[in-house]
Write an enzyme that holds these catalytic residues in place. Sequence first.
Site, PDB file in Angstrom:
ATOM      1  N   ASP A 117      26.965 -24.424 -12.257  1.00 21.75           N
ATOM      2  CA  ASP A 117      26.587 -25.278 -13.226  1.00 21.75           C
ATOM      3  C   ASP A 117      27.256 -26.840 -13.338  1.00 21.75           C
ATOM      4  O   ASP A 117      26.682 -27.896 -13.026  1.00 21.75           O
ATOM      5  CB  ASP A 117      25.331 -25.486 -14.375  1.00 21.75           C
ATOM      6  CG  ASP A 117      24.262 -24.692 -14.339  1.00 21.75           C
ATOM      7  OD1 ASP A 117      23.725 -23.714 -12.944  1.00 21.75           O
ATOM      8  OD2 ASP A 117      24.103 -23.492 -14.962  1.00 21.75           O
ATOM      9  N   ILE A 152       2.465 -11.755  17.638  1.00 24.45           N
ATOM     10  CA  ILE A 152       2.372 -10.551  18.288  1.00 24.45           C
ATOM     11  C   ILE A 152       1.023  -9.575  18.563  1.00 24.45           C
ATOM     12  O   ILE A 152       0.459 -10.237  17.604  1.00 24.45           O
ATOM     13  CB  ILE A 152       3.752  -9.715  18.311  1.00 24.45           C
ATOM     14  CG1 ILE A 152       4.054 -10.596  17.067  1.00 24.45           C
ATOM     15  CG2 ILE A 152       4.166  -8.692  18.546  1.00 24.45           C
ATOM     16  CD1 ILE A 152       5.222  -9.211  16.149  1.00 24.45           C
ATOM     17  N   LYS A 204       7.485  -5.784   8.997  1.00 26.51           N
ATOM     18  CA  LYS A 204       6.747  -6.430   9.047  1.00 26.51           C
ATOM     19  C   LYS A 204       5.849  -7.453   7.759  1.00 26.51           C
ATOM     20  O   LYS A 204       5.106  -7.123   6.474  1.00 26.51           O
ATOM     21  CB  LYS A 204       4.691  -6.065   9.540  1.00 26.51           C
ATOM     22  CG  LYS A 204       4.439  -7.866  10.110  1.00 26.51           C
ATOM     23  CD  LYS A 204       3.587  -7.103  10.867  1.00 26.51           C
ATOM     24  CE  LYS A 204       2.525  -8.830  11.448  1.00 26.51           C
ATOM     25  NZ  LYS A 204       1.855  -9.263  10.510  1.00 26.51           N
ATOM     26  N   CYS A 219     -30.957 -14.363 -15.251  1.00 26.22           N
ATOM     27  CA  CYS A 219     -29.725 -15.253 -14.798  1.00 26.22           C
ATOM     28  C   CYS A 219     -29.146 -14.943 -15.978  1.00 26.22           C
ATOM     29  O   CYS A 219     -29.022 -15.518 -16.757  1.00 26.22           O
ATOM     30  CB  CYS A 219     -29.706 -16.480 -14.150  1.00 26.22           C
ATOM     31  SG  CYS A 219     -27.924 -17.164 -14.178  1.00 26.22           S
TER      32      CYS A 219
HETATM   33  S1  IVH Z   1       8.864 -10.519  15.383  1.00 28.70           S
HETATM   34  C1  IVH Z   1       6.827 -12.767  19.454  1.00 28.70           C
HETATM   35  N1  IVH Z   1       9.433  -9.325  12.808  1.00 28.70           N
HETATM   36  O1  IVH Z   1       3.944 -11.036  11.766  1.00 28.70           O
HETATM   37  C2  IVH Z   1       6.782 -13.056  17.953  1.00 28.70           C
HETATM   38  N2  IVH Z   1       7.302 -11.161  13.201  1.00 28.70           N
HETATM   39  O2  IVH Z   1       1.836 -11.017  13.778  1.00 28.70           O
HETATM   40  C3  IVH Z   1       8.054 -11.599  17.591  1.00 28.70           C
HETATM   41  N3  IVH Z   1       5.905 -11.601  10.816  1.00 28.70           N
HETATM   42  O3  IVH Z   1       4.186 -14.425  14.083  1.00 28.70           O
HETATM   43  C4  IVH Z   1       7.826 -12.419  16.498  1.00 28.70           C
HETATM   44  N4  IVH Z   1       8.005  -9.841   9.808  1.00 28.70           N
HETATM   45  O4  IVH Z   1       5.515 -14.415  11.261  1.00 28.70           O
HETATM   46  C5  IVH Z   1       8.619 -10.351  13.615  1.00 28.70           C
HETATM   47  N5  IVH Z   1       9.624  -7.869  11.396  1.00 28.70           N
HETATM   48  C6  IVH Z   1       9.079  -8.998  11.904  1.00 28.70           C
HETATM   49  C7  IVH Z   1       8.270  -9.346  11.347  1.00 28.70           C
HETATM   50  C8  IVH Z   1       7.404 -10.981  12.376  1.00 28.70           C
HETATM   51  C9  IVH Z   1       6.272 -10.113   9.832  1.00 28.70           C
HETATM   52  C10 IVH Z   1       5.597 -12.500  11.214  1.00 28.70           C
HETATM   53  C11 IVH Z   1       5.383 -13.172  12.207  1.00 28.70           C
HETATM   54  C12 IVH Z   1       4.452 -13.477  13.084  1.00 28.70           C
HETATM   55  C13 IVH Z   1       3.791 -12.484  12.840  1.00 28.70           C
HETATM   56  C14 IVH Z   1       3.246 -12.012  13.904  1.00 28.70           C
END
Ligand code: IVH
Length: 732
Positions: free
Chosen positions: A46, A92, A138, A439
């Site tokens: 800080d 994806i 994910k 109501c």
């Molecule tokens: S790879 C070509 N890895 O999920 C896209 N995406 O449903 C490659 N997401 O748009 C994305 N965790 O925002 C990737 N471990 C992960 C992820 C991830 C969350 C999200 C991401 C993507 C969306 C697709």
Amino acid sequence: MAELDLFSQSFPTPASRIAELRASLAHHNSLYYTQAAPEISDADYDALFRELEQLEAKHPELHDPNSPSLRVGGAPIEGFQQIQHAVPMLSIDDVFELSAEAVEKSGASCPEHELIEFYKRLQKNLKRDAVSVTLEPKIDGVAVSLLYRDGKLAYAATRGDGQTGDDVTHNVRTIRSIPLELKFSPAPDPTSTIPSLLEVRGEIFMHHAAFAALNAERDEAGLSTFANPRNSAAGSLKQLDPKIVAQRPLAFLAHGLGAYEGAPLETEHQFHQLLVHLGIPQNQPILTAHDLDGMLAAVAQLDRDRHSLGYGTDGVVIKVLSRAERTTLGFTSRAPRWAAAYKFLPEQQETTLNSILIQVGRTGVLTPVAELTPVLISGSTVSRATLHNQDEITKKDIRLGATVLIEKAGEIIPAIVKVIRHVPDARPFSLYDSVGGKCPSCAGPITQEVGFVAWRCTNFECPAQAVTHITHFASRKALDLDGLGETVAEALVRHGHCRTPLDLFTLTEDILANLNLGTDEAPRRFGEKNSAKILAALHAAKSKPLHRWLYAMGIRQLGESAAKELSRLHHTLSEIPDSPILTELLRDTRATAKKQNEILAPYQISGEVGPAVAETILTFFQSQVGSQVIARLLTLGISPVSENYLPRPAEADLSALPLAGKTFVITGTLSIDRDEMKALIESKGGKVSGSVSAKTHYVLAGEGGGSKRDKAEKLGVTLLDEAALHLLLAGQ
Ligand code: IVH
């Protein structure tokens, strides 16, 4: 030499001291947030921070948008700029874990069926059995793209539509785990250089614990709480004031690469290594599998382990390891063929249903809400679940005290999947009985419309529906209170000036002019001019004809045409509660079709007013709240009178009109306004309805008007253009 060193340390120039402080703070930030290995105390940190802030304030010429001092948030912005992504941010394809029922129904071999199919597609397209893939959790967050040019954060953008997103740099800078300037620590080898262009994609999210603490803090401060960590992260990123964002416990983890200019990266692992060397926090764990069985085992392991990550995950992302193979596989129009998101079935938990609360929505629908013993599910504590309506309660045999299975699908409000067991002697739950047939918000009558499952409050003065009713009351086809839209209605209700539409007549010039349409922080006064306009419109509304008033009451099923028909059948509003016609119509529901016709023929009642409408209207006007409405109108000096009163039109009168007995549907663009055309047709004895059916006589089609025109052709209904209509009007 030693002397010189001492000298330079005691009298650094402001520029050199600022540079030193920035580097030092960035270093300690990274140790603290990325490596979880702080080397100095919070107090020392800080002190350095304050010194930098003070020096920067004295030397604005040394401003740097990437200074660690801006981690606390710079000045608010006006709105979000748009950023065109250097490489599109694709999504994806999802592959879903199947429920036991889905497996049975589809004849799939196992819950992982879709995942296996994805892997088989990889094998087929790459023409080999052993395809190496990486697997990682994910994260349930908000996707962002961070673009570094020559190692400096140039911008941060949201995904938007995939091509362009919002510039959220000002907010992302406040996330301390995101480096603002890239440095190797350690360098992969002595010759390595920072990539000249590096676009890192990742997720912004909140840890469960941080989210819970934030909500608790907000609750204590009397602020609204967030539904879940994802909403909270998304809402924070959309803030215009970065100082607020700096207070939000946002986290970031990288999971992908966008635009890139630097030393070649052959596999996903090399990209991960680069992130490690640059101190960019990355998604973990990342497992690797080299065949189908290995992939299934890794998915199972991640499903077990993800619960201890401390933040929300809803699946596993599987990506082909080799960058060369990714290029071979390429993309569909939406997503890469080399990746898939395997979505786990929503998490389920058992808990007890303690009571059922009935909420009244903005449109009067009574929604049962389950009050549960709180349980932690998918990272947030759940104490309520929606029960939708009586049908759902009956179908699932939901009774008070039951042990129920609840699930949270994505971030939507949790739902009760099924009852596990009842308590002894529990009786089926009746929504109607639980509210005593009234109501819960206003004690007004409730009805269940024919063909609908929902119970609704029909009281036009119900406070729970105030905004909807006032907005409708003021609309053009109702009482035409020009200038009184939803925003004004909302402000009137919020500030306690109106609980019902009729309260509008108690408003004064002073209240209206000073009405705050904005917020406490950013007030927006309604003003004298607007106020005068509304008061004049309210005055004029008092003498509007009966059908406008009936329509303005926002009683479901009482549309414009039905209101006109009612005002043809009644002279004044006060006649309606004892209306012999409506009573007869209602009784008629049980009469034979032949009898019905006999009773109704003299009134020539159109299809717009049937027994169902009669029931809704009579129940409302005969109820206590209904008679209060009529009494209140009288007190206000309002007694709407019909302008088309003609309860028993003589046969001759009607048949004399050229369009008597004919039903029209209007579609497409005409030379005059649709309402005007409707009025013209009605004035010539015709009826205008909204949709084409076998009972329609003519479809009046202007330019365009696709689907109704098609339907008319299919049903063999005569199509007219405006010229043909005029011939009909002329009796030809
Ligand atoms: S790879 C070509 N890895 O999920 C896209 N995406 O449903 C490659 N997401 O748009 C994305 N965790 O925002 C990737 N471990 C992960 C992820 C991830 C969350 C999200 C991401 C993507 C969306 C697709």
